[in-house]
Design an enzyme around this catalytic site. Sequence first.
Site, PDB file in Angstrom:
ATOM      1  N   GLU A 294       0.803  -1.218   0.000  1.00  0.00           N
ATOM      2  CA  GLU A 294       0.000   0.000   0.000  1.00  0.00           C
ATOM      3  C   GLU A 294       0.841   1.276   0.000  1.00  0.00           C
ATOM      4  OE1 GLU A 294      -3.134   0.000   2.867  1.00  0.00           O
ATOM      5  OE2 GLU A 294      -3.955  -1.897   2.164  1.00  0.00           O
TER       6      GLU A 294
ATOM      7  N   GLU B   2      -5.234  -8.669   0.734  1.00  0.00           N
ATOM      8  CA  GLU B   2      -5.933  -8.307   1.967  1.00  0.00           C
ATOM      9  C   GLU B   2      -7.406  -8.117   1.654  1.00  0.00           C
ATOM     10  OE1 GLU B   2      -4.559  -5.001   4.260  1.00  0.00           O
ATOM     11  OE2 GLU B   2      -2.441  -5.500   4.010  1.00  0.00           O
TER      12      GLU B   2
END
Length: 489
Positions: free
Chosen positions: A206, A394
């Site tokens: 991320e 995720e």
Amino acid sequence: MKTSLSRRDLGRLLGASAVASTATSSFALENAPSVSPMGRRSEGFPDRFLWGSATASYQVEGSVNDAGRGPSIWDTFSHTPGKVANHDTGDVADDFFRRYRDDVQLMNGLGIQAFRFSVAWPRVFPTGGGMPNPQGLDFYLRLVEELHAHGIEPFCTLYHWDMPQALQDRGGWESRDTAYRLAEYAGYVAGKLSAVGVKHFFTMNEIRTFVELGYGNGTHAPGLKVGRKRLAQLNHHALLGHGLSVQSIRAHAVGDVQVGVAENPIAPVPVTPSGDDIAAARTAMREENASYLTAILEGVYTDRYLAGLGVDAPHFTAEEMRIISTPLDVLGLNFYTSTYVRASHSPASYETLALPADFPHMASSWLTVSPECVHWGPRLVHECWRPKAIYITENGCSADDGLNANGECLDTGRIMYLRNCLSQLEHALAHGAPVQGYFVWSLLDNFEWADGYGKRFGIVHVDFKTQKRTPKLSARFYQKVIEGNGKNL
């Protein structure tokens, strides 16, 4: 992952949304297949689909002063008064550094087939470079050995936000040199772990989050607000670090390995299944993620992104963009929420829609119950860029979890969320998205960054005082999904 902000807010700090409203993306439209508005629910998942769980080093390991580990920016940030809820820190977290064998056995008992973990950079290079710390590396060698002993495939993330504080003291991501230090570290670790059978590596987790929350609004480590121009430049340095790391991993790895990045793109969802709204969502996928996935997968910053930044646009060279777009073997995608879009007659060709105040959400106010992101996210990524393989690295949710008088955690809300997301993932597969595995976030309740221990994302309950693990009802749900390979949703 995780933030206290809506995912729709994350793309705004660099001005992407302000400029995501001009001409329709020729790249996305020219490279997209013709698709039907909506596919039928498929029957289960492909053979050899991989079912996993995920964690991150600072969130679970603890033992921050053991075995030669140096301080990270999250050690500094969490010990700064007022930065983390309830003054929580990751000093102990889940004590995974000491209890990893028990947690691997727990995974094995649930039938989990793959485990995505991250390496703490300051465990291996306490100051970010120089001589490696053999004690730090040894922990991950032992972890991999334990995973293999239980038939669990290890997936390694090299950077999940815990930069050595010594590098931050020299500028962190504002320094171009940090990109090269990351590559050196990534190559070294990949060489050692691939030699003991690790085949899957993600360079970073991320980029969007650690850039925009760490340096844009200061809610995550290192807690800075640098302004738009500096933010755009350090974002470029982070992308460069990714590209250099891909090359370094391949140069140092033993045998064949799969290299990628795990990113949390804004997931545009067409509000209706009309062709116009689907085309608008496709354009939005490229433009809303212009400074992240688009740059990595195309090797360019879009005209809209650069025009919107104007004089604040980053300085870069053609060679740097070539490095950033080094081809990937796999793409990791983290999805939690959706951004609803529709076609527009404005120069944008799409507009994003604000959510009403009564839109349902989980325990975290930003985490809306919008599972369509797990369908349209990988589907549109596939249509725009044709990655070789995708993993959902995720997906999960916070919930108000607690143990009842019988010692059970009956987290039916999480089961609802996961069941809906997995059903939507089947739609993505039916539309050709090459998704090869799914990693639930998270295995354990853990240190949730600026939220501390107040938000629980695990399928296993952790009593942070005693470190007792109690599988929640969602763990049993996930176990049954794995046993049926998703045919029993």
